[in-house]
Design an enzyme around this catalytic site. Structure first.
Site, PDB file in Angstrom:
ATOM      1  N   LYS A  49       0.866  -1.190   0.000  1.00  0.00           N
ATOM      2  CA  LYS A  49       0.000   0.000   0.000  1.00  0.00           C
ATOM      3  C   LYS A  49       0.890   1.224   0.000  1.00  0.00           C
ATOM      4  O   LYS A  49       2.028   1.170   0.474  1.00  0.00           O
ATOM      5  CB  LYS A  49      -0.868   0.014   1.254  1.00  0.00           C
ATOM      6  CG  LYS A  49      -2.086   0.902   1.140  1.00  0.00           C
ATOM      7  CD  LYS A  49      -3.246   0.158   0.502  1.00  0.00           C
ATOM      8  CE  LYS A  49      -4.406   1.044   0.218  1.00  0.00           C
ATOM      9  NZ  LYS A  49      -5.596   0.246  -0.172  1.00  0.00           N
ATOM     10  N   ASP A  79      -6.904   4.448  -4.636  1.00  0.00           N
ATOM     11  CA  ASP A  79      -7.605   4.297  -3.348  1.00  0.00           C
ATOM     12  C   ASP A  79      -8.237   5.672  -3.112  1.00  0.00           C
ATOM     13  O   ASP A  79      -8.417   6.443  -4.078  1.00  0.00           O
ATOM     14  CB  ASP A  79      -6.625   3.896  -2.231  1.00  0.00           C
ATOM     15  CG  ASP A  79      -7.318   3.352  -0.984  1.00  0.00           C
ATOM     16  OD1 ASP A  79      -7.639   2.163  -0.942  1.00  0.00           O
ATOM     17  OD2 ASP A  79      -7.568   4.142  -0.033  1.00  0.00           O
TER      18      ASP A  79
HETATM   19  N1  GLU Z   1      -7.326   0.317  -3.049  1.00  0.00           N
HETATM   20  C1  GLU Z   1      -8.047  -0.882  -3.359  1.00  0.00           C
HETATM   21  C2  GLU Z   1      -8.076  -1.794  -2.168  1.00  0.00           C
HETATM   22  O1  GLU Z   1      -8.121  -1.313  -1.055  1.00  0.00           O
HETATM   23  C3  GLU Z   1      -7.578  -1.535  -4.647  1.00  0.00           C
HETATM   24  C4  GLU Z   1      -6.156  -1.957  -4.702  1.00  0.00           C
HETATM   25  C5  GLU Z   1      -5.675  -2.425  -6.071  1.00  0.00           C
HETATM   26  O2  GLU Z   1      -6.476  -2.478  -6.991  1.00  0.00           O
HETATM   27  O3  GLU Z   1      -4.503  -2.757  -6.165  1.00  0.00           O
HETATM   28  O4  GLU Z   1      -8.114  -2.990  -2.262  1.00  0.00           O
END
Ligand code: GLU
Length: 450
Positions: free
Chosen positions: A125, A165
């Site tokens: 992340k 996100d």
């Molecule tokens: N931000 C999204 C999540 O919390 C998607 C992450 C992604 O697609 O890599 O899963």
């Protein structure tokens, strides 16, 4: 089980200001106790101690110029948490509340979420404490370019693949991708959530919201019920909330709320989806402007709600979809929801319910889908985007949606079966945590001490 306790105590001491990270680890480790009792080898391999420690954390300065030519500085982050199952995968969050603890909690949740999808993706992340609100397109572009100027050396299509996100949508992914290409001279699937004409996947934008609704459908089907005719509370007004509302309408349900940082809209006639899309996807304006021709609709500003908790969860309904942000649903909200007849909660956001709220929902025995299971459709479809990029194919919307539905059904089945295996029938929190953990832990053991 002293090592669970010891690990949590050590974590609290070493990460004193990271309360969200601590909350996320405590929930997972507490759920794992029955697994550790039956399978002591996880302890012998030091999995518990290792899995709470990111493989790598990158923190960097992001300097950029605003439209007035002033120098601005933000903190940028990327946490590469666990690569046992595949390249690090997870979104980027741009929001003023972001700290290293926020990114660590999100990265930690991502490990298990990604494992539950059954796809070969590890957990990561990133983000920045940058506030996109009120910034011009040019400011957003300069910020994204500066952010990627540092990040590009740490990522790659088989190494670490960021996505969106909160605060990072199609526009930001575009600017980030343009800068990556310029720095590396490579046109490759290094980001997901890309535009449809330049490597994006059909259905990715919709996937997190649709997935959360499919998860609710699966939970209700297991109880002989469905979403048809159900009044649904949806919080948030971003990508996840919008496509949750869209899918709820398609399935004959009545989404009656949405919210942003300023307040909540309650429209008993059903949220005006076309208007909401225009407001949030095109104009990027506040919900305050909800159309006056909707006679029954009410707008309640956040500051007018006197009881603590969130106005949205006090509205009588049958199902709830928290799609805004972490800890948006607290104990008094859960109590009000249960008293008002909510019998299904499917989390589109990451960790939207506090520990106390989760305990109340679980004790009530309602259908409760925790974020790491219910919102996994977004990252799962990101992996489908990666697969299309590496094979140079473009799948149809029907193909992607069919795979998404299957993935959500599989996640639900795994969570329910694992809960049953450990004697916790309806507890999908325990099911999700054990099922996700087991895959990652077994891969870590296979790959030796790293
Ligand atoms: N931000 C999204 C999540 O919390 C998607 C992450 C992604 O697609 O890599 O899963």
């Amino acid at each position: 089980m002293p090592y669970v306790h010891d690990t949590l105590t050590r974590l609290k001491q070493s990460s004193p200001a990271q309360s969200e990270f601590y909350q996320a680890t405590e929930e997972v480790l507490e759920c794992l106790r029955p697994l550790f009792e039956q399978y002591p080898h996880y302890h012998e391999h030091g999995i518990i101690e290792r899995i709470v420690e990111p493989e790598r954390q990158i923190m960097f300065r992001v300097s950029w110029l605003d439209d007035a030519g002033r120098v601005c500085v933000n903190k940028g982050y990327r946490v590469q948490f666990n690569s046992a199952l595949g390249p690090y995968k997870g979104g980027l969050r741009f929001h003023p509340s972001v700290t290293s603890g926020t990114i660590k909690f999100l990265g930690f949740e991502q490990i298990f979420k990604n494992a539950l999808t059954g796809l070969p993706i590890g957990g990561g992340k990133g983000g920045a404490d940058f506030d996109p609100k009120g910034k011009s397109d040019n400011e957003i572009m300069r910020f994204c370019q500066s952010y990627m100027t540092e990040l590009h050396r740490h990522i790659g299509p088989t190494r670490d693949v960021p996505a969106g996100d909160i605060g990072v949508g199609a526009r930001e992914i575009g600017y980030l991708y343009g800068q990556y290409k310029r720095l590396t001279s490579r046109y490759e699937g290094v980001l997901t959530g890309k535009g449809l004409d330049w490597g994006g996947s059909l259905g990715r934008k919709e996937a997190t919201g649709y997935g959360a609704v499919y998860f609710a459908q699966n939970m209700l089907a297991a109880r002989g019920d469905d979403l048809h005719g159900k009044r649904c509370l949806v919080s948030g007004a971003g990508n996840v909330a919008i496509y949750t509302i869209e899918k709820l309408y398609e399935l004959g349900a009545h989404p009656i709320t949405c919210s942003d940082s300023g307040g909540t809209i309650h429209d008993p006639d059903g949220i005006d989806l076309a208007w909401l899309k225009q407001l949030k996807e095109v104009r990027r304006a506040s919900l305050e402007e909800y159309p006056s021709e909707r006679p029954k609709a009410r707008y309640v500003p956040v500051c007018d709600y006197p009881h603590g908790g969130h106005h949205i969860w006090q509205i009588p309904a049958d199902a709830a979809f928290p799609c805004a942000t972490q800890n948006e649903l607290i104990d008094i909200d859960a109590k009000a929801m249960l008293a008002n007849g909510v019998a299904c909660v499917s989390e589109g956001a990451n960790m939207p319910s506090t520990k106390e709220a989760v305990d109340l929902l679980l004790d009530a025995g309602i259908a409760y889908g925790p974020g790491k299971a219910a919102n996994a459709g977004g990252v799962a479809t990101s992996q489908l985007e990666m697969a299309q990029n590496s094979s140079m194919e473009q799948w149809t919307l029907e193909q992607v949606d069919q795979k998404l539905q299957q993935i959500m059904a599989d996640i639900h089945r795994q969570c329910a079966e694992t809960a049953a295996e450990f004697g916790a029938q309806t507890n999908l929190v325990l099911g999700a945590n054990i099922a996700g953990f087991r895959k990652v832990a077994d891969a870590m053991i296979d790959q030796g001490l790293t």
